[in-house]
Scaffold this motif. Sequence first.
Motif, PDB file in Angstrom:
ATOM      1  N   PHE A  27     -45.323  41.613  18.527  1.00 21.06           N
ATOM      2  CA  PHE A  27     -43.857  42.507  18.619  1.00 21.06           C
ATOM      3  C   PHE A  27     -43.325  42.274  20.259  1.00 21.06           C
ATOM      4  O   PHE A  27     -44.016  42.403  21.219  1.00 21.06           O
ATOM      5  N   MET A  28     -41.996  42.536  20.062  1.00 25.58           N
ATOM      6  CA  MET A  28     -41.519  42.509  21.662  1.00 25.58           C
ATOM      7  C   MET A  28     -41.138  43.823  21.936  1.00 25.58           C
ATOM      8  O   MET A  28     -40.393  44.598  21.072  1.00 25.58           O
TER       9      MET A  28
ATOM     10  N   PHE B 248     -37.961  41.033  27.206  1.00 27.06           N
ATOM     11  CA  PHE B 248     -38.904  42.102  26.554  1.00 27.06           C
ATOM     12  C   PHE B 248     -40.306  41.667  26.616  1.00 27.06           C
ATOM     13  O   PHE B 248     -40.521  40.579  27.100  1.00 27.06           O
TER      14      PHE B 248
ATOM     15  N   ILE C 292     -27.393  42.641  31.736  1.00 27.86           N
ATOM     16  CA  ILE C 292     -27.016  41.935  30.755  1.00 27.86           C
ATOM     17  C   ILE C 292     -26.948  40.430  31.037  1.00 27.86           C
ATOM     18  O   ILE C 292     -27.151  39.536  30.340  1.00 27.86           O
TER      19      ILE C 292
ATOM     20  N   MET D  83     -31.738  33.683  27.941  1.00 31.72           N
ATOM     21  CA  MET D  83     -31.429  33.800  26.777  1.00 31.72           C
ATOM     22  C   MET D  83     -32.378  32.940  25.786  1.00 31.72           C
ATOM     23  O   MET D  83     -31.988  31.666  25.975  1.00 31.72           O
ATOM     24  N   GLY D  84     -33.275  33.338  25.193  1.00 31.75           N
ATOM     25  CA  GLY D  84     -34.280  32.426  24.264  1.00 31.75           C
ATOM     26  C   GLY D  84     -35.049  31.623  24.920  1.00 31.75           C
ATOM     27  O   GLY D  84     -36.152  31.134  24.575  1.00 31.75           O
ATOM     28  N   VAL D  85     -35.159  31.731  26.372  1.00 33.56           N
ATOM     29  CA  VAL D  85     -36.057  30.996  27.002  1.00 33.56           C
ATOM     30  C   VAL D  85     -36.991  31.892  27.507  1.00 33.56           C
ATOM     31  O   VAL D  85     -38.416  31.723  27.437  1.00 33.56           O
TER      32      VAL D  85
ATOM     33  N   PHE E  25     -30.167  38.606  31.033  1.00 37.77           N
ATOM     34  CA  PHE E  25     -30.440  38.444  29.588  1.00 37.77           C
ATOM     35  C   PHE E  25     -29.650  37.317  29.017  1.00 37.77           C
ATOM     36  O   PHE E  25     -30.453  36.362  28.244  1.00 37.77           O
ATOM     37  N   ILE E  26     -28.416  37.189  29.266  1.00 38.88           N
ATOM     38  CA  ILE E  26     -27.774  36.028  28.766  1.00 38.88           C
ATOM     39  C   ILE E  26     -28.182  34.504  29.448  1.00 38.88           C
ATOM     40  O   ILE E  26     -28.519  33.560  28.684  1.00 38.88           O
TER      41      ILE E  26
ATOM     42  N   ILE F 119     -33.591  46.803  30.181  1.00 35.50           N
ATOM     43  CA  ILE F 119     -33.071  45.699  30.492  1.00 35.50           C
ATOM     44  C   ILE F 119     -32.337  46.449  31.956  1.00 35.50           C
ATOM     45  O   ILE F 119     -31.536  47.048  31.754  1.00 35.50           O
TER      46      ILE F 119
END
Lengths: 256, 278
Positions: free
Chosen positions: B38-39, B61, B48, B55-57, B51-52, B45
């Motif tokens: 789980f994350m 978390f 933001i 993102m995905g990389v 986070f952007i 955070i």
Amino acid sequence: MTKFSKPSKFLALVFTLAMKTLKLRYKNSIFGFLWSMINPIIYLVIFTFVFGNVFSEIDRYPLYALTGLVFWIFFSTSTIQVIESIINSSGVLKSINIPTIAFPLSAQLAALISLFLSMIPFMILMFIFGLRLTWESLIFFPVLVLFTAFTFGVSLILTSFNVYFRDMQLAWGSFMPAIFYATPIAYTASLIPAKFIWVLKLNPLYHFIGALRHAFYYNTLPSLGEAGILLVVGLGPLAIGYWVFNRLEKGFVSQY
Amino acid sequence: MVIGSLTDWKKDLFLNIKMEMKTDNDIMIEAKGLCVSFMVQRHGINNIKDFIITMGVKSPFEKSSVLRDLNLTVYKGECLGVMGRNGCGKSTLLRTIAGIMKPDKGSIKVNGVVAPLMALGVGLEPELSGYENIRLVGTLMGLSKKELKHSMGSIIEFSELTKDEIELQVKRYSSGMMARLAFSIAVATMPEILIIDEVLAVGDLGFRQKCANRINEIKDAGSTIIYVSHHLEEIKNICTRAIFMEDGRISLSGNVDEVCEYYKTHLDRKVATPTILA
């Protein structure tokens, strides 16, 4: 292999969910669907009274304002409903293996059906205000497709981030009035000083509302250049939105 | 008595033969070195923007592993009982089998369509009637319009809801009625793999008996069942094999009675120290 890899089953799912949303929205209310018409009419009355005299040079002002308002409402309700769609369905999404995208899609579909339903009474109102339907009005359909693509693309980005940060949903509500006034709904672009018109053109809604007025107000076709802009502004955000959604989807389940 | 024991003996023999006849073709679920995590948001955070960018990389978390190197093979027609203390990863295992969660490491192969019954009343819309909910939840479960139409009668019949009750909004149902409705929809079609996660404890005695019968029917039809419960008697009645999970792993797999005994002796919670993979 999932149960929804068959397109027909997936579409049935999206449609069922959309119908559920529509059914629930007006359940337990006496006037039901009528409420969705009140909001634009209140705006219309305000505009006509407040700006009617100021913008007296605008031909058929109530029709001008209404053509903008109806599609603005479509944009704002779509985004608001799609933003919440994933997080509101977290209970289902963590228990049944359903393609996540079915939920934002169904919310968008519900908003689209709402638009068509509200078009019926609004068309009558528009006729009273001097609407003429000509062959050029048919441009409405392709423009609406692109407008929906744009709306869904933007919403998809917002709803994906909203799973992680609930700020999205809150921030969007605050931004909405700003976008409303940054779009020529109550006023015409010609009232903006020429040196600032480029700011207006950065707003994708400017192009869509303009194109929809081609169909219902000016009874002309958009120029080739305008059509090109619409294509890019419509499909671009959709592609970006889908990409963002795909990247973020993997982490959704931990957030439910 | 003699006849009874004879049939029992026959049943045992039959079961044994069935067990030995398992081939690779009969594998319904196969997990190898399965790791699922789980994350979790450890310290929130900070911004933001990061986070952007990542993102995905890279995830802001942290990962907290739930299943650690789990191996499991479930054969066709088996009814597997899953036991273990709260938080040992039972539900995560079921979610991974259902395809809701994806493994980080290792593999999981599922040969067939899964009908999950993970929580009570999932997808039920309180404002809609029982009838409307059958159509809604049925669609969520992956039934086509035709299948729904076909099984509508049997769903209502199985749920034991009266004509008046089925027209009633689901928010007026008791939890037992809701459980009956939910279970009836889930078992409407013969699922290839049925997952039941501690949801049957609410129905009344009569309905629970009926559920047990239906589960046996599904089992006899060759479907595979994964059954999570803390009721040892239920597991003993329904399951053909059981596993005991501890700390994200299977610590014991085998005969139902054996695993039930093991459960009784392992009532002390083994405090799992969550490993942070970062």
